[in-house]
Write an enzyme that holds these catalytic residues in place. Structure first.
Site, PDB file in Angstrom:
ATOM      1  N   GLY A  16       0.829  -1.205   0.000  1.00 50.69           N
ATOM      2  CA  GLY A  16       0.000   0.000   0.000  1.00 50.69           C
ATOM      3  C   GLY A  16       0.861   1.251   0.000  1.00 50.69           C
ATOM      4  N   GLY A  22       0.601   4.909   3.076  1.00 52.53           N
ATOM      5  CA  GLY A  22       1.920   4.490   2.602  1.00 52.53           C
ATOM      6  C   GLY A  22       2.807   5.680   2.246  1.00 52.53           C
ATOM      7  N   TYR A 135     -16.353  -5.603   5.600  1.00 56.37           N
ATOM      8  CA  TYR A 135     -14.983  -5.062   5.703  1.00 56.37           C
ATOM      9  C   TYR A 135     -14.511  -5.128   7.152  1.00 56.37           C
ATOM     10  CZ  TYR A 135     -11.753  -1.002   5.934  1.00 56.37           C
ATOM     11  OH  TYR A 135     -10.704  -0.150   6.191  1.00 56.37           O
ATOM     12  N   THR A 163      -7.968   6.277  13.486  1.00 51.07           N
ATOM     13  CA  THR A 163      -9.305   6.842  13.265  1.00 51.07           C
ATOM     14  C   THR A 163      -9.285   7.429  11.844  1.00 51.07           C
ATOM     15  OG1 THR A 163      -8.454   8.797  14.417  1.00 51.07           O
ATOM     16  CG2 THR A 163      -9.854   7.309  15.703  1.00 51.07           C
ATOM     17  N   LYS A 186     -14.646  19.264  -3.392  1.00 56.15           N
ATOM     18  CA  LYS A 186     -15.953  19.910  -3.621  1.00 56.15           C
ATOM     19  C   LYS A 186     -15.866  21.422  -3.392  1.00 56.15           C
ATOM     20  CE  LYS A 186     -19.174  16.172  -2.367  1.00 56.15           C
ATOM     21  NZ  LYS A 186     -20.269  15.803  -1.430  1.00 56.15           N
ATOM     22  N   TRP A 200     -22.807  15.860   2.473  1.00 52.82           N
ATOM     23  CA  TRP A 200     -23.746  14.762   2.676  1.00 52.82           C
ATOM     24  C   TRP A 200     -24.199  14.720   4.127  1.00 52.82           C
ATOM     25  CZ3 TRP A 200     -20.427  10.330   0.098  1.00 52.82           C
ATOM     26  CH2 TRP A 200     -20.310  10.600  -1.274  1.00 52.82           C
ATOM     27  N   ARG A 207     -16.229  12.980  14.357  1.00 60.78           N
ATOM     28  CA  ARG A 207     -15.072  12.165  13.989  1.00 60.78           C
ATOM     29  C   ARG A 207     -13.817  12.705  14.652  1.00 60.78           C
ATOM     30  NH1 ARG A 207     -18.759   9.557  12.423  1.00 60.78           N
ATOM     31  NH2 ARG A 207     -19.075   8.517  10.419  1.00 60.78           N
ATOM     32  N   ASP A 269     -26.103   9.874   7.186  1.00 60.47           N
ATOM     33  CA  ASP A 269     -25.038  10.340   8.088  1.00 60.47           C
ATOM     34  C   ASP A 269     -24.048   9.218   8.386  1.00 60.47           C
ATOM     35  OD1 ASP A 269     -26.988  12.695  10.067  1.00 60.47           O
ATOM     36  OD2 ASP A 269     -25.392  13.065   8.609  1.00 60.47           O
TER      37      ASP A 269
HETATM   38  P1  NAP Z   1      -5.395   4.069  -0.211  1.00 61.37           P
HETATM   39  O1  NAP Z   1      -4.982   5.503  -0.195  1.00 61.37           O
HETATM   40  O2  NAP Z   1      -6.585   3.675  -1.002  1.00 61.37           O
HETATM   41  O3  NAP Z   1      -4.111   3.191  -0.731  1.00 61.37           O
HETATM   42  C1  NAP Z   1      -4.294   1.801  -1.019  1.00 61.37           C
HETATM   43  C2  NAP Z   1      -2.936   1.218  -1.360  1.00 61.37           C
HETATM   44  O4  NAP Z   1      -3.067  -0.181  -1.602  1.00 61.37           O
HETATM   45  C3  NAP Z   1      -2.336   1.806  -2.649  1.00 61.37           C
HETATM   46  O5  NAP Z   1      -0.942   1.855  -2.534  1.00 61.37           O
HETATM   47  C4  NAP Z   1      -2.741   0.778  -3.688  1.00 61.37           C
HETATM   48  O6  NAP Z   1      -1.886   0.709  -4.808  1.00 61.37           O
HETATM   49  C5  NAP Z   1      -2.578  -0.498  -2.908  1.00 61.37           C
HETATM   50  N1  NAP Z   1      -3.366  -1.587  -3.498  1.00 61.37           N
HETATM   51  C6  NAP Z   1      -4.636  -1.537  -3.944  1.00 61.37           C
HETATM   52  N2  NAP Z   1      -5.018  -2.757  -4.372  1.00 61.37           N
HETATM   53  C7  NAP Z   1      -3.952  -3.587  -4.210  1.00 61.37           C
HETATM   54  C8  NAP Z   1      -3.706  -4.968  -4.467  1.00 61.37           C
HETATM   55  N3  NAP Z   1      -4.676  -5.755  -4.946  1.00 61.37           N
HETATM   56  N4  NAP Z   1      -2.469  -5.479  -4.191  1.00 61.37           N
HETATM   57  C9  NAP Z   1      -1.499  -4.683  -3.694  1.00 61.37           C
HETATM   58  N5  NAP Z   1      -1.673  -3.382  -3.384  1.00 61.37           N
HETATM   59  C10 NAP Z   1      -2.892  -2.844  -3.653  1.00 61.37           C
HETATM   60  O7  NAP Z   1      -5.638   3.518   1.262  1.00 61.37           O
HETATM   61  P2  NAP Z   1      -5.192   4.186   2.668  1.00 61.37           P
HETATM   62  O8  NAP Z   1      -6.177   5.230   3.056  1.00 61.37           O
HETATM   63  O9  NAP Z   1      -3.742   4.517   2.587  1.00 61.37           O
HETATM   64  O10 NAP Z   1      -5.431   2.952   3.670  1.00 61.37           O
HETATM   65  C11 NAP Z   1      -4.357   2.152   4.045  1.00 61.37           C
HETATM   66  C12 NAP Z   1      -4.804   1.312   5.246  1.00 61.37           C
HETATM   67  O11 NAP Z   1      -5.181   2.185   6.322  1.00 61.37           O
HETATM   68  C13 NAP Z   1      -6.020   0.437   4.956  1.00 61.37           C
HETATM   69  O12 NAP Z   1      -5.820  -0.832   5.573  1.00 61.37           O
HETATM   70  C14 NAP Z   1      -7.167   1.165   5.665  1.00 61.37           C
HETATM   71  O13 NAP Z   1      -8.183   0.266   6.119  1.00 61.37           O
HETATM   72  C15 NAP Z   1      -6.453   1.788   6.826  1.00 61.37           C
HETATM   73  N6  NAP Z   1      -7.179   2.939   7.362  1.00 61.37           N
HETATM   74  C16 NAP Z   1      -7.444   4.004   6.544  1.00 61.37           C
HETATM   75  C17 NAP Z   1      -8.181   5.075   7.088  1.00 61.37           C
HETATM   76  C18 NAP Z   1      -8.504   6.287   6.256  1.00 61.37           C
HETATM   77  O14 NAP Z   1      -9.293   7.145   6.750  1.00 61.37           O
HETATM   78  N7  NAP Z   1      -7.960   6.415   5.045  1.00 61.37           N
HETATM   79  C19 NAP Z   1      -8.620   5.043   8.411  1.00 61.37           C
HETATM   80  C20 NAP Z   1      -8.318   3.927   9.187  1.00 61.37           C
HETATM   81  C21 NAP Z   1      -7.600   2.879   8.646  1.00 61.37           C
HETATM   82  P3  NAP Z   1      -2.307   1.500  -6.158  1.00 61.37           P
HETATM   83  O15 NAP Z   1      -1.865   2.900  -5.937  1.00 61.37           O
HETATM   84  O16 NAP Z   1      -1.560   0.774  -7.219  1.00 61.37           O
HETATM   85  O17 NAP Z   1      -3.801   1.365  -6.282  1.00 61.37           O
HETATM   86  O1  GFB Z   2     -15.320   9.765   5.669  1.00 64.56           O
HETATM   87  P1  GFB Z   2     -16.581   9.009   5.555  1.00 64.56           P
HETATM   88  O2  GFB Z   2     -17.033   8.639   4.191  1.00 64.56           O
HETATM   89  O3  GFB Z   2     -16.355   7.669   6.351  1.00 64.56           O
HETATM   90  O4  GFB Z   2     -17.844   9.762   6.208  1.00 64.56           O
HETATM   91  P2  GFB Z   2     -16.640   7.148   7.813  1.00 64.56           P
HETATM   92  C1  GFB Z   2     -17.730  10.476   7.379  1.00 64.56           C
HETATM   93  C2  GFB Z   2     -19.002  11.321   7.544  1.00 64.56           C
HETATM   94  O5  GFB Z   2     -18.892  12.447   6.640  1.00 64.56           O
HETATM   95  C3  GFB Z   2     -20.337  10.652   7.220  1.00 64.56           C
HETATM   96  C4  GFB Z   2     -20.145  12.688   6.022  1.00 64.56           C
HETATM   97  O6  GFB Z   2     -21.249  11.044   8.207  1.00 64.56           O
HETATM   98  C5  GFB Z   2     -20.731  11.290   5.890  1.00 64.56           C
HETATM   99  O7  GFB Z   2     -22.146  11.392   5.760  1.00 64.56           O
HETATM  100  N1  GFB Z   2     -19.943  13.364   4.734  1.00 64.56           N
HETATM  101  C6  GFB Z   2     -20.422  14.593   4.423  1.00 64.56           C
HETATM  102  C7  GFB Z   2     -19.271  12.888   3.677  1.00 64.56           C
HETATM  103  N2  GFB Z   2     -20.093  14.925   3.163  1.00 64.56           N
HETATM  104  C8  GFB Z   2     -19.368  13.879   2.671  1.00 64.56           C
HETATM  105  C9  GFB Z   2     -18.740  13.643   1.415  1.00 64.56           C
HETATM  106  O8  GFB Z   2     -18.792  14.464   0.476  1.00 64.56           O
HETATM  107  N3  GFB Z   2     -18.068  12.478   1.283  1.00 64.56           N
HETATM  108  C10 GFB Z   2     -17.992  11.556   2.290  1.00 64.56           C
HETATM  109  N4  GFB Z   2     -17.303  10.435   2.077  1.00 64.56           N
HETATM  110  N5  GFB Z   2     -18.597  11.734   3.496  1.00 64.56           N
HETATM  111  C11 GFB Z   2     -14.471   5.722   7.482  1.00 64.56           C
HETATM  112  C12 GFB Z   2     -14.145   4.592   6.527  1.00 64.56           C
HETATM  113  O9  GFB Z   2     -15.885   5.724   7.699  1.00 64.56           O
HETATM  114  O10 GFB Z   2     -13.881   5.512   8.771  1.00 64.56           O
HETATM  115  C13 GFB Z   2     -12.649   4.499   6.391  1.00 64.56           C
HETATM  116  O11 GFB Z   2     -14.747   4.854   5.246  1.00 64.56           O
HETATM  117  C14 GFB Z   2     -12.002   4.354   7.735  1.00 64.56           C
HETATM  118  O12 GFB Z   2     -12.313   3.369   5.588  1.00 64.56           O
HETATM  119  C15 GFB Z   2     -12.448   5.476   8.675  1.00 64.56           C
HETATM  120  O13 GFB Z   2     -12.330   3.120   8.273  1.00 64.56           O
HETATM  121  C16 GFB Z   2     -11.904   5.273  10.094  1.00 64.56           C
HETATM  122  O14 GFB Z   2     -16.010   7.967   8.853  1.00 64.56           O
HETATM  123  O15 GFB Z   2     -18.099   6.945   7.933  1.00 64.56           O
END
Ligand code: NAP
Ligand code: GFB
Length: 313
Positions: A16, A22, A135, A163, A186, A200, A207, A269
């Site tokens: 990743g 990453g 998931y 988080t 946006k 939305w 959060r 929400d």
């Molecule tokens: P991301 O921005 O979507 O990055 C995903 C990464 O995985 C990219 O490097 C992607 O490579 C790679 N990937 C996708 N499909 C793959 C495959 N089949 N084999 C190998 N690599 C692959 O995700 P992120 O937000 O960094 O999330 C990373 C971790 O943090 C996840 O486990 C997620 O659950 C966790 N996490 C994220 C959040 C959040 O708010 N973002 C919160 C809590 C936990 P490409 O660039 O080639 O697609």
């Molecule tokens: O970030 P989000 O999609 O994920 O949504 P979660 C957070 C809140 O933002 C929700 C509101 O209440 C949405 O309704 N929201 C308002 C929006 N406007 C928007 C918009 O334009 N886009 C989005 N996406 N939301 C995340 C997981 O859940 O929690 C991640 O998707 C990760 O993978 C993280 O696990 C910890 O906070 O609901």
């Protein structure tokens, strides 16, 4: 992943590696002195190896034997893909004699009906929010697998529970990006076109947002210093929790947007709150300083504007 040769330097494989988390780890390692002398850090993307299929796992391990694997399983994968990735990564680590694996769970896997704040001991105490139950259960299995690998082989494979993460290299796509990154895009478009920003839901959900670079710093610390198999929440404190409305206002301020914000309550929400405790992290790192949210949002907006052409939009 790989065997640490006590005389040799540590080698780290970050799956990743091209994503939000990453890239943050790479910044910390390459730009902030997170890499020790002679260490080798390898950052993989899906182009290097598809972790969903076994051949992908072979490719990624035949590249040499890194000492460590920071497993970032995938946001967009289904439950089945996540389960495959978990197993491919952890079983390969075991077969290659990896000394440590750090996997990413997420605060959205916690029980939906629970007391607050949520801590690491509560992961399996009840069903997750219905919006991402598949998931969430796949992620929870990483914790189970880590405990099994420790019990059977003594491997100290562990996991972190971030988080909501945001920052440079995020997915800014309006439809499938997370809230902050989607709303940065946006708001940017609304300002350019003189239209309102469509938020939305009600704006009431709450959060805890962690800046990706702070998370990267903490994950490098976990890699080096945290030796428990039990997971650890990586987050700002409960008192830093903000409403979506407050977060959106910070984005508007960062982009100098003075137009209208519309809260579209026909959109869900989702989870109203998932307040997590960072007390365990604070016991280890009482003095770690998180980037203030407004400052982190401003830096994210600045990165987005400067990298619009290469950002995921
Ligand atoms: P991301 O921005 O979507 O990055 C995903 C990464 O995985 C990219 O490097 C992607 O490579 C790679 N990937 C996708 N499909 C793959 C495959 N089949 N084999 C190998 N690599 C692959 O995700 P992120 O937000 O960094 O999330 C990373 C971790 O943090 C996840 O486990 C997620 O659950 C966790 N996490 C994220 C959040 C959040 O708010 N973002 C919160 C809590 C936990 P490409 O660039 O080639 O697609
Ligand atoms: O970030 P989000 O999609 O994920 O949504 P979660 C957070 C809140 O933002 C929700 C509101 O209440 C949405 O309704 N929201 C308002 C929006 N406007 C928007 C918009 O334009 N886009 C989005 N996406 N939301 C995340 C997981 O859940 O929690 C991640 O998707 C990760 O993978 C993280 O696990 C910890 O906070 O609901």
């Amino acid at each position: 992943m790989g065997s640490v040769n006590n005389a040799g330097p540590m080698r780290v494989l970050v799956t990743g590696g091209s994503g939000l988390v990453g890239k943050a780890i790479e910044h910390v390692v390459q730009e902030e002195g997170g890499k020790h002398e002679e260490e080798e850090w390898i950052f993989l993307s899906s182009k290097d190896a598809d972790l969903v299929c076994k051949s992908g796992r072979t490719v990624s391990t035949h590249e040499g034997e890194p000492a460590l694997l920071v497993s970032d399983s995938l946001q967009r994968s289904s439950q089945r893909d996540n389960l495959k990735i978990n197993d491919n990564v952890l079983q390969t680590a075991h077969e290659m004699g990896v000394t440590k694996v750090v996997s990413c769970l997420s605060s959205c896997i916690f029980p939906d009906r629970t007391t607050y704040p949520i801590d690491e001991t509560m992961i399996h105490n009840g069903p997750p929010h219905d919006s991402n139950f598949g998931y969430s259960h796949a992620k929870r299995m990483i914790d189970v697998q880590n405990r099994a690998y420790f019990q059977q082989y003594g491997h100290r494979y562990t996991a972190v529970i971030p988080t909501n993460v945001f920052g440079p290299h995020d997915n800014f796509n309006i439809e499938n990006g997370h809230v902050l990154s989607a709303l940065v895009n946006k708001t940017y478009k609304a300002k350019k076109d003189g239209t309102p920003v469509n938020v939305w839901g009600s704006g009431s959900p709450r959060r805890q947002f962690i800046y990706s670079l702070d998370l990267g710093r903490l994950i490098v610390w976990v890699l080096r210093e945290y030796n428990e198999v039990d997971p650890i929440i990586l987050s700002v404190g409960e008192e830093e929790e903000v409403s979506i409305k407050e977060a959106v206002e910070m984005i508007a301020q960062s982009l100098d947007f003075k137009g209208k914000m519309l809260f579209d309550t026909t959109m869900s929400d989702g989870q109203m709150k998932k307040t997590a405790s960072n007390a365990k992290l604070r016991r280890y790192l009482p003095n770690f300083t998180f980037t203030p949210l407004q400052e982190a949002i401003k830096m994210t907006c600045d990165w987005f504007l400067a990298n619009y052409d290469i950002a995921r939009t």
